[in-house]
Design a protein around this motif. Structure first.
Motif, PDB file in Angstrom:
ATOM      1  N   ALA A 180      -1.087  -7.960  -6.096  1.00 43.33           N
ATOM      2  CA  ALA A 180      -2.488  -8.232  -6.410  1.00 43.33           C
ATOM      3  C   ALA A 180      -3.396  -7.784  -5.263  1.00 43.33           C
ATOM      4  N   LEU A 181      -2.991  -8.082  -4.019  1.00 42.52           N
ATOM      5  CA  LEU A 181      -3.777  -7.663  -2.858  1.00 42.52           C
ATOM      6  C   LEU A 181      -3.809  -6.147  -2.750  1.00 42.52           C
ATOM      7  N   ALA A 182      -2.664  -5.503  -2.963  1.00 49.06           N
ATOM      8  CA  ALA A 182      -2.618  -4.048  -2.921  1.00 49.06           C
ATOM      9  C   ALA A 182      -3.528  -3.447  -3.987  1.00 49.06           C
ATOM     10  N   MET A 210       0.846  -1.195   0.000  1.00 49.67           N
ATOM     11  CA  MET A 210       0.000   0.000   0.000  1.00 49.67           C
ATOM     12  C   MET A 210       0.879   1.242   0.000  1.00 49.67           C
ATOM     13  N   PRO A 211       0.398   2.347  -0.606  1.00 44.11           N
ATOM     14  CA  PRO A 211       1.189   3.572  -0.605  1.00 44.11           C
ATOM     15  C   PRO A 211       1.225   4.196   0.783  1.00 44.11           C
ATOM     16  N   LEU A 218      -7.178  -3.760  -2.792  1.00 40.04           N
ATOM     17  CA  LEU A 218      -7.492  -2.815  -1.720  1.00 40.04           C
ATOM     18  C   LEU A 218      -7.651  -1.393  -2.266  1.00 40.04           C
ATOM     19  N   LEU A 219      -6.743  -0.995  -3.172  1.00 37.04           N
ATOM     20  CA  LEU A 219      -6.852   0.341  -3.761  1.00 37.04           C
ATOM     21  C   LEU A 219      -8.090   0.433  -4.658  1.00 37.04           C
ATOM     22  N   GLY A 220      -8.378  -0.627  -5.388  1.00 36.44           N
ATOM     23  CA  GLY A 220      -9.561  -0.624  -6.243  1.00 36.44           C
ATOM     24  C   GLY A 220     -10.840  -0.524  -5.437  1.00 36.44           C
TER      25      GLY A 220
END
Length: 216
Positions: free
Chosen positions: A152-154, A1-2, A157-159
Motif C-alpha cells: 500500500a505504501l509503495a 519500490m522498484p 509513493l508511485l502514485g
C-alpha cells in the motif's frame, strides 16, 4: 519500490501517458485557449488533485484485495486488463485531431470561468470518473515487486510520483496550447503519439492479464 531501471521505465511511461491527447488534455487546452495559459495551468492542477484522491483510495483497495481471496484479485485483474486493452485499441484506431479552427471555436463558445471554477472542474472531472481509479489499479501495481513488504505504501509513493511528474507535462500543454492550435500539421503529428500510447496500453493489458496473484 522498484529498482532504478524499473523506476525510470515507470517515469517514462507516465510522461508518455500524460503527453497523449485525451479528455484531460482537451480540458487543459480549451481553458488555456479561452482564458490564457494561467487558466490552463490551473486546469492541470485541478486534474492532478483529482488523481491524488484516486491514488489514496486505490492504495487502500489494493492493500485489502491482496489480503483477500484469489477471486477478488482475479476480478480486479481482468477489469484492469480489459480497460487497458480497450484504451489501447481506441488509441490505435483513433481519428486525427480536429482542425485548429474547430478547437478555437470550441474553446470560445463559453465565457471565461474563474480560476477556482477551472480548478474544481478538473478536480471533479477526475474524482467522478471511475476509469481513472481503474487505471491506477491496473497500471501502478505492475511496478511493485511481489516481495515488497508494504504494498500500500509503495502504491502511494508511485502514485504520488506519477502525479507530480504530470504537473510539468500538463503545464507544458497549457503553455503550448495557443501555439499548437494555430498549426494543423503539429496536431496531425500528435496522432502518432496516440499510436505509441495505444501500443503501450495493450502491452500493459496483456502483462496484467498474465499476472498471477502475488499473495499466493
Amino acid at each position: 519500490m522498484p529498482d532504478l531501471q524499473h523506476l525510470l521505465v515507470f517515469i517514462a511511461a507516465g510522461w508518455l501517458l500524460n503527453l497523449t491527447p485525451g479528455p484531460d488534455v482537451l480540458y487543459i487546452v480549451t481553458n488555456s485557449l479561452r482564458s490564457g495559459a494561467k487558466s490552463g495551468v490551473v486546469a492541470g492542477l485541478g486534474i492532478t488533485a483529482g488523481c491524488f484522491v484516486h491514488v489514496f483510495a486505490a492504495a487502500l483497495g489494493v492493500s485489502a484485495l491482496l489480503a483477500t481471496s484469489a477471486t477478488a484479485f482475479t476480478v480486479l485483474k481482468w477489469a484492469g486488463a480489459a480497460y487497458l486493452l480497450f484504451m489501447g485499441v481506441k488509441l490505435l484506431f483513433s481519428r486525427a485531431p480536429q482542425a485548429a479552427a474547430d478547437l478555437q471555436a470550441l474553446a470560445r463558445t463559453k465565457a471565461p470561468d474563474t480560476l477556482r471554477a477551472v480548478f474544481m472542474g478538473g478536480f471533479w472531472t477526475n474524482v467522478l470518473n471511475p476509469k481513472v481509479a481503474i487505471f491506477f489499479l491496473a497500471f501502478v501495481p505492475q511496478f511493485i515487486a511481489p516481495d515488497t513488504p508494504d504494498k500500500a505504501l509503495a502504491f502511494v509513493l508511485l502514485g504520488v510520483l506519477f502525479n507530480v511528474n504530470s504537473v510539468p507535462v500538463n503545464s507544458g500543454w497549457a503553455l503550448a496550447a495557443a501555439w499548437m492550435a494555430r498549426r494543423d500539421a503539429v496536431q496531425r503529428g500528435m496522432h502518432w503519439l496516440d499510436r505509441a500510447a495505444g501500443a503501450m496500453f495493450i502491452a500493459f493489458g496483456v502483462k496484467l492479464a498474465l499476472t498471477e496473484n502475488p499473495s499466493r
